[in-house]
Design a protein around this motif. Structure first.
Motif, PDB file in Angstrom:
ATOM      1  N   GLY A 149      -5.813  -3.824   0.035  1.00 29.37           N
ATOM      2  CA  GLY A 149      -4.941  -4.895   0.505  1.00 29.37           C
ATOM      3  C   GLY A 149      -4.141  -4.437   1.707  1.00 29.37           C
ATOM      4  N   ALA A 150      -3.163  -5.252   2.081  1.00 26.90           N
ATOM      5  CA  ALA A 150      -2.359  -4.934   3.262  1.00 26.90           C
ATOM      6  C   ALA A 150      -0.913  -4.706   2.857  1.00 26.90           C
ATOM      7  CB  ALA A 150      -2.447  -6.074   4.264  1.00 26.90           C
ATOM      8  N   VAL A 151      -0.285  -3.727   3.481  1.00 27.85           N
ATOM      9  CA  VAL A 151       1.123  -3.463   3.236  1.00 27.85           C
ATOM     10  C   VAL A 151       1.904  -4.007   4.423  1.00 27.85           C
ATOM     11  CG1 VAL A 151       2.867  -1.698   2.825  1.00 27.85           C
ATOM     12  CG2 VAL A 151       0.551  -1.399   1.921  1.00 27.85           C
ATOM     13  N   ASP A 152       2.857  -4.878   4.118  1.00 27.96           N
ATOM     14  CA  ASP A 152       3.672  -5.503   5.158  1.00 27.96           C
ATOM     15  C   ASP A 152       4.990  -4.719   5.278  1.00 27.96           C
ATOM     16  OD1 ASP A 152       5.210  -7.065   6.761  1.00 27.96           O
ATOM     17  OD2 ASP A 152       5.043  -8.897   5.553  1.00 27.96           O
ATOM     18  N   LEU A 153       5.223  -4.196   6.470  1.00 26.83           N
ATOM     19  CA  LEU A 153       6.417  -3.369   6.681  1.00 26.83           C
ATOM     20  C   LEU A 153       7.530  -4.145   7.389  1.00 26.83           C
ATOM     21  CD1 LEU A 153       4.735  -0.002   7.787  1.00 26.83           C
ATOM     22  CD2 LEU A 153       5.424  -0.723   5.498  1.00 26.83           C
ATOM     23  N   SER A 154       7.381  -5.479   7.487  1.00 25.32           N
ATOM     24  CA  SER A 154       8.390  -6.276   8.218  1.00 25.32           C
ATOM     25  C   SER A 154       9.793  -6.068   7.659  1.00 25.32           C
ATOM     26  CB  SER A 154       8.067  -7.765   8.137  1.00 25.32           C
ATOM     27  OG  SER A 154       6.760  -8.000   8.546  1.00 25.32           O
ATOM     28  N   ASN A 155       9.884  -5.881   6.343  1.00 18.74           N
ATOM     29  CA  ASN A 155      11.208  -5.735   5.734  1.00 18.74           C
ATOM     30  C   ASN A 155      11.520  -4.293   5.335  1.00 18.74           C
ATOM     31  OD1 ASN A 155      11.799  -8.553   5.822  1.00 18.74           O
ATOM     32  ND2 ASN A 155      10.301  -8.821   4.169  1.00 18.74           N
ATOM     33  N   ALA A 209       8.708  -2.084   1.559  1.00 19.31           N
ATOM     34  CA  ALA A 209       7.310  -2.412   1.860  1.00 19.31           C
ATOM     35  C   ALA A 209       6.775  -3.405   0.821  1.00 19.31           C
ATOM     36  CB  ALA A 209       6.461  -1.149   1.856  1.00 19.31           C
ATOM     37  N   ASP A 210       6.063  -4.424   1.309  1.00 18.51           N
ATOM     38  CA  ASP A 210       5.457  -5.414   0.407  1.00 18.51           C
ATOM     39  C   ASP A 210       3.951  -5.270   0.436  1.00 18.51           C
ATOM     40  OD1 ASP A 210       7.719  -6.824  -0.498  1.00 18.51           O
ATOM     41  OD2 ASP A 210       7.872  -7.783   1.478  1.00 18.51           O
ATOM     42  N   PHE A 211       3.330  -5.489  -0.709  1.00 18.09           N
ATOM     43  CA  PHE A 211       1.872  -5.352  -0.800  1.00 18.09           C
ATOM     44  C   PHE A 211       1.242  -6.713  -1.061  1.00 18.09           C
ATOM     45  CE2 PHE A 211      -1.997  -4.471  -3.384  1.00 18.09           C
ATOM     46  CZ  PHE A 211      -2.710  -3.800  -2.406  1.00 18.09           C
ATOM     47  N   LEU A 256       4.439   2.440 -10.298  1.00 16.11           N
ATOM     48  CA  LEU A 256       5.405   2.257  -9.204  1.00 16.11           C
ATOM     49  C   LEU A 256       4.810   1.257  -8.199  1.00 16.11           C
ATOM     50  CD1 LEU A 256       6.662   5.933  -8.746  1.00 16.11           C
ATOM     51  CD2 LEU A 256       7.494   4.125 -10.265  1.00 16.11           C
ATOM     52  N   PRO A 257       5.641   0.575  -7.422  1.00 15.13           N
ATOM     53  CA  PRO A 257       5.138  -0.496  -6.557  1.00 15.13           C
ATOM     54  C   PRO A 257       4.074   0.001  -5.571  1.00 15.13           C
ATOM     55  CG  PRO A 257       7.515  -0.634  -6.741  1.00 15.13           C
ATOM     56  CD  PRO A 257       7.119   0.662  -7.388  1.00 15.13           C
ATOM     57  N   VAL A 258       2.993  -0.773  -5.481  1.00 12.15           N
ATOM     58  CA  VAL A 258       1.847  -0.381  -4.659  1.00 12.15           C
ATOM     59  C   VAL A 258       2.238  -0.270  -3.179  1.00 12.15           C
ATOM     60  CG1 VAL A 258      -0.503  -1.032  -3.970  1.00 12.15           C
ATOM     61  CG2 VAL A 258       0.275  -1.473  -6.300  1.00 12.15           C
ATOM     62  N   GLY A 259       3.022  -1.229  -2.703  1.00 16.72           N
ATOM     63  CA  GLY A 259       3.419  -1.212  -1.283  1.00 16.72           C
ATOM     64  C   GLY A 259       4.182   0.054  -0.928  1.00 16.72           C
TER      65      GLY A 259
END
Lengths: 468, 100
Positions: free
Chosen positions: A278-284, A300-302, A207-210
């Motif tokens: 890594g970093a998870v970007d929650l902007s979207n 969430a994007d990873f 499943l997606p890491v982010g």
């Protein structure tokens, strides 16, 4: 075996779409509400996770090797989650064992787990992973220029490494995946990223890491993300496109606003979750209500880290701490209190340093005035009805700290000041003795990032068969 | 209007042992938008009230939660000798009276 092989096969083959994860506790050892936990078990989660520690509690626990929670409460909580996981036959994953996750904390937690298993007749495969990082490994990395400070921490020195009472590294997703793959039923990790506990299984399932890390960041605090927030277990159901959150206490609602708001909690930046992987970007990130009590989260994007790193934490002893607990209600004493505490430091120094160096620090916090925070930049000094005075001494040994504190107590009680009328004594003691030996004091001296080539080598996995 | 008359949550907490972070959560878009539009004034006022250089005050506007987050360095590391608030949970009061 922990049964995750079947789960992973079912997800890979499409027989199942989602994984159910029960976040049982954000601070194991402070009590796990029974009703919500039982309701969570009834939903047949695929895994039960608990966070047991944090750096937020300060350096004393990491330094001393002691747990922040009471043995009785800790054992009670462990018994609840162990029993629940064994009843369902699903993995129980616990991170940051024993509050700070160093060797004595992990050993203390394992001892409780073995005790409970023996008392309750439980058999299972136990996996545990120490988080202690050897001084030689840290020094080698330091010499290679592979250690950098976090935030405003100063650069690390070899002296810091030698002086630290314990040094731990935060293990992450990688370590929990190894433990789950080993087939262990019960996994107890030393110091760990709270997100590793809950995200390892969905990431293993592809499943997606982010999404997995975003979900983990929320459920590691149990139902804190709800309105009203609380300690009750929370159920996360995660699939390829998002995850759903539902508190196992019907009084608590996971709403889009309450879940979105949780991203603010104890983080400097609400749009980014920074993890070793890594970093998870929650902007979207999107938060949508499924009904009044459930929210679905997606978006969430990873961004994977370019280098493998471990966040290090270390605490060093800074001496013995003794305190004085007392108060005052005389308006004239309170008016002159700043000058009084300055003068008492000189009086005490002259008495206790007659034949000895000034080898201690004496400080006062004046509650009612500025004990909690500095005076406001443009406010008038407060004139409280009464003040609480906390005297604190840090000294090379407990005797010296108590000598300073007892001398302080006696002379502060009788110190003269301008306009003094209350000549029988300046202080109210809530009880005697008002001087208390608090034992060794610690501060964090390591809070740094170490680059590594092989993360797994730093977090070895041990397996143990627990049999009735 | 004063901040304490516009927010539903105003809190402080550590974000790690070296950073103090403030959360301002607003009950509706009007109040959120009003303060978000004045973010630079808010930032300057936080710098002044906490005795911090402006460039060390980070302000994040977080619309999904109708929230504004402000982070500043801690002057004393959490739990160091001389610390007055190990968790950082009682450092928010100077924000309450900021007028925007």
């Amino acid at each position: 075996m922990n049964g995750i092989g079947t789960l992973l096969d079912d997800i890979a083959s499409g027989r199942r779409r989602s994984i159910r994860i029960l976040g049982a506790s954000g601070q194991l050892g402070y009590g796990i509400p029974a009703a919500a936990f039982e309701a969570g078990l009834a939903r047949r989660p695929d895994m039960i996770g608990c966070d047991m520690g944090s750096i937020d509690i300060g350096p004393a626990y990491l330094g001393s090797g002691k747990m922040a929670t009471s043995r009785t409460s800790t054992k009670q909580d462990l018994r609840r989650v162990l029993g629940g996981a064994r009843q369902l036959g699903v993995p129980l994953v616990i991170g940051s064992a024993g509050s700070a996750g160093a060797a004595p904390h992990l050993e203390g937690t394992l001892e409780l787990v073995r005790e409970i298993a023996a008392e309750d007749g439980l058999s299972f495969t136990l996996a545990y992973m120490p988080a202690d990082i050897s001084r030689s490994a840290v020094k080698a990395a330091l010499r290679e220029g592979r250690i950098r400070p976090v935030d405003t921490m100063p650069d690390l020195t070899e002296a810091d490494v030698d002086a630290a009472a314990h040094i731990v590294g935060q293990m992450g997703v990688e370590a929990f995946q190894r433990a789950l793959q080993s087939g262990a039923d019960v996994i107890i990790a030393g110091r760990a990223c709270d997100t590793g506990i809950f995200s390892a299984l969905p990431i293993m399932a592809g499943l997606p890491v982010g999404l997995a890390i975003h979900m983990a960041k929320i459920v590691e605090c149990a139902s804190i993300c709800c309105r009203p927030g609380g300690r009750d277990a929370i159920l996360a159901t995660i699939d390829r496109d998002g995850f759903e959150l539902e508190s196992m206490n019907p009084e608590r609602a996971a709403t889009p606003a309450s879940v979105a708001g949780h991203s603010l909690y104890e983080q400097a930046d609400p749009f980014t979750i920074r993890e070793p992987a890594g970093a998870v970007d929650l902007s979207n990130a999107r938060f949508e209500a499924l009904d009044a009590r459930r929210t679905r989260v997606s978006g969430a994007d990873f961004r994977p880290a370019s280098r493998q790193t471990i966040k290090l934490e270390g605490a060093v002893a800074v001496g013995s701490r003794a305190v004085l607990l007392c108060a005052a209600a005389d308006p004239n004493f309170i008016l002159h209190i700043a000058g009084v505490v300055d003068r008492i430091k000189e009086v005490v120094r002259d008495l206790v340093c007659e034949n000895a160096p000034e080898d201690y620090q004496l400080a006062f916090r004046l509650y009612g005035i500025d004990g909690v925070r500095p005076l406001d930049v443009d406010g008038a000094p407060p004139s409280p009805h009464e003040v609480f005075i906390l005297g604190e001494c840090l000294a090379p040994n407990p005797d010296r700290a108590m000598q300073v504190m007892r001398t302080t107590k006696q002379y502060l009680l009788h110190l003269g000041f301008e306009g003094r009328m209350s000549t029988a004594g300046n202080l109210a003691f809530p009880f005697t003795p008002p001087e208390v030996d608090l034992g060794p004091a610690y501060r964090f001296n390591i809070y740094h990032i170490m680059e590594v080539d092989d993360i797994a080598a730093h977090f070895p996995l041990f397996l143990e068969e627990i049999k009735i | 209007m004063r901040l304490d008359q516009m927010v539903s949550v105003l809190r402080s907490k550590n974000a790690g042992p070296l950073v103090l972070t403030f959360d301002l959560v607003f009950p509706d878009e009007d109040r959120f938008n009003h303060v978000a539009a004045a973010a630079e004034t808010l930032r300057a006022e936080v710098a002044r009230r906490y005795g911090e250089a402006l460039e060390r005050v980070a302000v994040h506007i977080y619309r999904p939660a109708l929230a504004i987050k402000i982070s500043i360095p801690r002057k004393v590391m959490s739990g160091d000798p001389g610390d007055r608030d190990v968790y950082g949970a009682q450092q928010h009061a100077p924000l309450l009276g900021i007028d925007l």
